[in-house]
Design an enzyme around this catalytic site. Sequence first.
Site, PDB file in Angstrom:
ATOM      1  N   GLY A 129       0.804  -1.228   0.000  1.00 61.74           N
ATOM      2  CA  GLY A 129       0.000   0.000   0.000  1.00 61.74           C
ATOM      3  C   GLY A 129       0.833   1.273   0.000  1.00 61.74           C
ATOM      4  NE  ARG A 135       3.762  -1.201   8.746  1.00 56.50           N
ATOM      5  CZ  ARG A 135       3.683  -2.314   8.037  1.00 56.50           C
ATOM      6  NH1 ARG A 135       2.536  -2.750   7.625  1.00 56.50           N
ATOM      7  NH2 ARG A 135       4.764  -2.996   7.760  1.00 56.50           N
ATOM      8  CB  THR A 158      -4.478 -11.965   2.682  1.00 55.06           C
ATOM      9  OG1 THR A 158      -3.339 -11.804   1.810  1.00 55.06           O
ATOM     10  CG2 THR A 158      -5.495 -10.912   2.357  1.00 55.06           C
ATOM     11  CB  SER A 193      -4.815  -7.966  -0.355  1.00 56.64           C
ATOM     12  OG  SER A 193      -4.814  -6.890   0.528  1.00 56.64           O
ATOM     13  CD  GLU A 205       1.713  -3.410  -7.111  1.00 51.40           C
ATOM     14  OE1 GLU A 205       0.869  -2.511  -7.059  1.00 51.40           O
ATOM     15  OE2 GLU A 205       2.514  -3.523  -8.069  1.00 51.40           O
ATOM     16  CG  LEU A 237       5.204  -3.919  -5.277  1.00 51.80           C
ATOM     17  CD1 LEU A 237       6.124  -4.285  -4.133  1.00 51.80           C
ATOM     18  CD2 LEU A 237       4.671  -2.506  -5.070  1.00 51.80           C
ATOM     19  CB  ALA A 238      10.047  -7.822  -6.741  1.00 51.20           C
ATOM     20  CD  GLU A 239       9.025  -7.004   0.544  1.00 51.93           C
ATOM     21  OE1 GLU A 239      10.003  -7.051   1.298  1.00 51.93           O
ATOM     22  OE2 GLU A 239       7.919  -7.496   0.810  1.00 51.93           O
ATOM     23  CE  LYS A 270       0.548 -11.108  -6.425  1.00 50.58           C
ATOM     24  NZ  LYS A 270       1.463 -10.041  -6.290  1.00 50.58           N
ATOM     25  CB  CYS A 283       4.124 -12.997  -2.248  1.00 52.04           C
ATOM     26  SG  CYS A 283       3.486 -11.385  -1.848  1.00 52.04           S
TER      27      CYS A 283
END
Length: 482
Positions: free
Chosen positions: A17, A42, A95, A134, A168, A170-172, A223, A279
């Site tokens: 997010g 946070r 989740t 999510s 999403e 995206l990779a960290e 996903k 994930c």
Amino acid sequence: MNHNVKNICCIGAGYVGGPTMTMMASKCPHISFKVVDINQERIESWNDENLLKLPIFEPGLKELVAKTRNKNLFFSTNVKEAIEISDIIFISVNTPTKKRGLGAGKSSDLKWVEACAREVGKFSKGHTIVVEKSTLPVRTAEVIQKILNSEASDAKNEKSFRVLSNPEFLAEGTAINDLENPDRVLIGGEDKSAMRLLSQIYENWVPKEKILLTNIWSSELAKLTSNAFLAQRISSINSISAICEATGADIREVSRAIGKDSRIGSKFLDSGPGFGGSCFKKDILNLVYLAEYFGLKEVAKFWEEVVNINNWHQKRIAKIVVQKLFGTISEKKIIILGFAFKANTNDTRESAAIKICKDLLEEGAELVIHDPKVNPLQIEIDLKVKQFSDIKNESIDYPKNNLGNWKFSKNLNIFDNAHAVLVLTEWEDYKNIKWDHVAKKMKKPAWVFDARSIVNEDLIKKSGMNMWSLGDGSSKNDIRDF
Ligand code: UDX
Ligand code: UDX
């Protein structure tokens, strides 16, 4: 429907997010974005005046937050107010895999998603587009729509909802680039005008041909499948690394050779200590649950094996360390280089380091753990063992439990009297270690175990240390030395 989107909010100020809304805010200065979270600490971190305490580390994020925060990007705990004014609401709450009840250990716990849907249903006004960000089990959109509809039918003021899936990818560690230049943006839904509206937001910076519109179930399943395929590649290459070690082949050469086949491609073929991150495991288990639910036992078994081999692989690495150190590591000082699940992130969720360190502690090792970004308190939570600060101080009488101890170090002056070094995360810092200096400080015979293939093997060997590199069959003979 209001075609003029002025306010967007995202529930969940986490790894997904936070960066996603920050990117959107920077690309859509005409829209106001609110990121809300029930976790006050946070939100305070996101609002930290000097940007020193952002809750996540992501290259390039700080600069983008500085550019947008309190202009058209706001972080707050006021969920109600954000929902009331928003035209589009992203749901990006966690989740986790269910711990008990139906589907325990595999299916996702949707209690947070359901709670969010109820709040959206209660507080929203007029027409609202609700976007699943999510990663969710297939057909969750249906559940969300039902909850929203029931709230809408109770409401005196007129409300309506459309649910879209917009997973999403995206990779960290590369989140900012992934968000700015995505391979694709996926929007799943039934309502064409809602889909068009969301697409228009992305079109502010993403070429239209990269925005894929699908039905909602395909989007949800794509996903899960995407993550399952990526994880499967890691399990595949890691399983081959074990064969390399047994046969004398070198996994890096094998990876390079197969990666040249354009049908296979060269990305995601680095063998390592096993995949981690929030994930991969969760999403595969979700897929397994889905297959079981529909009676597809063989399909479920096929995907479950990707997770099983990953667990086996992590155990295998801990075992090799013990074997090479003459079958016992009790009270031996072992340096752990890297605790994050991969480089350029402070995230430790499902990191291979957790299982491997636990196994080494179980064998009685004294670990000194270094990581440039991970907070030692997080390591304490992950290992479920308190940090013991006087580790390997010769004058200390160690507590005589059967477990080992660990301590954290911020710097790399940690090699004195160590028996072994184990590289678990591919941080740049570890590529430049002066191994000839290190070798002089360590106990002999000193070992370097490299589970990421980043250490220069020649330098290690020249400095007189023993080397084990994952998937390198030429190290095979060393096992037989003793
Ligand atoms: C989450 C999911 O885990 C993942 O499946 C999905 O793909 C993206 O969203 P992430 O952002 O990494 O991933 O999760 P996390 O960093 O845990 O952030 C979730 C946030 O939601 C937390 O800050 C939590 O406090 C917040 N939350 C949770 C709420 O604000 N409200 C709730 O009701 C529940
Ligand atoms: C992943 C997906 O890449 C992303 O698209 C999705 O949205 C979320 O899940 P992430 O978990 O952040 O992203 O990291 P990723 O780069 O995919 O790495 C996952 C794990 O695989 C890490 O532990 C990493 O070290 C490992 N890995 C990756 C390897 O061992 N070898 C590789 O070649 C690539």
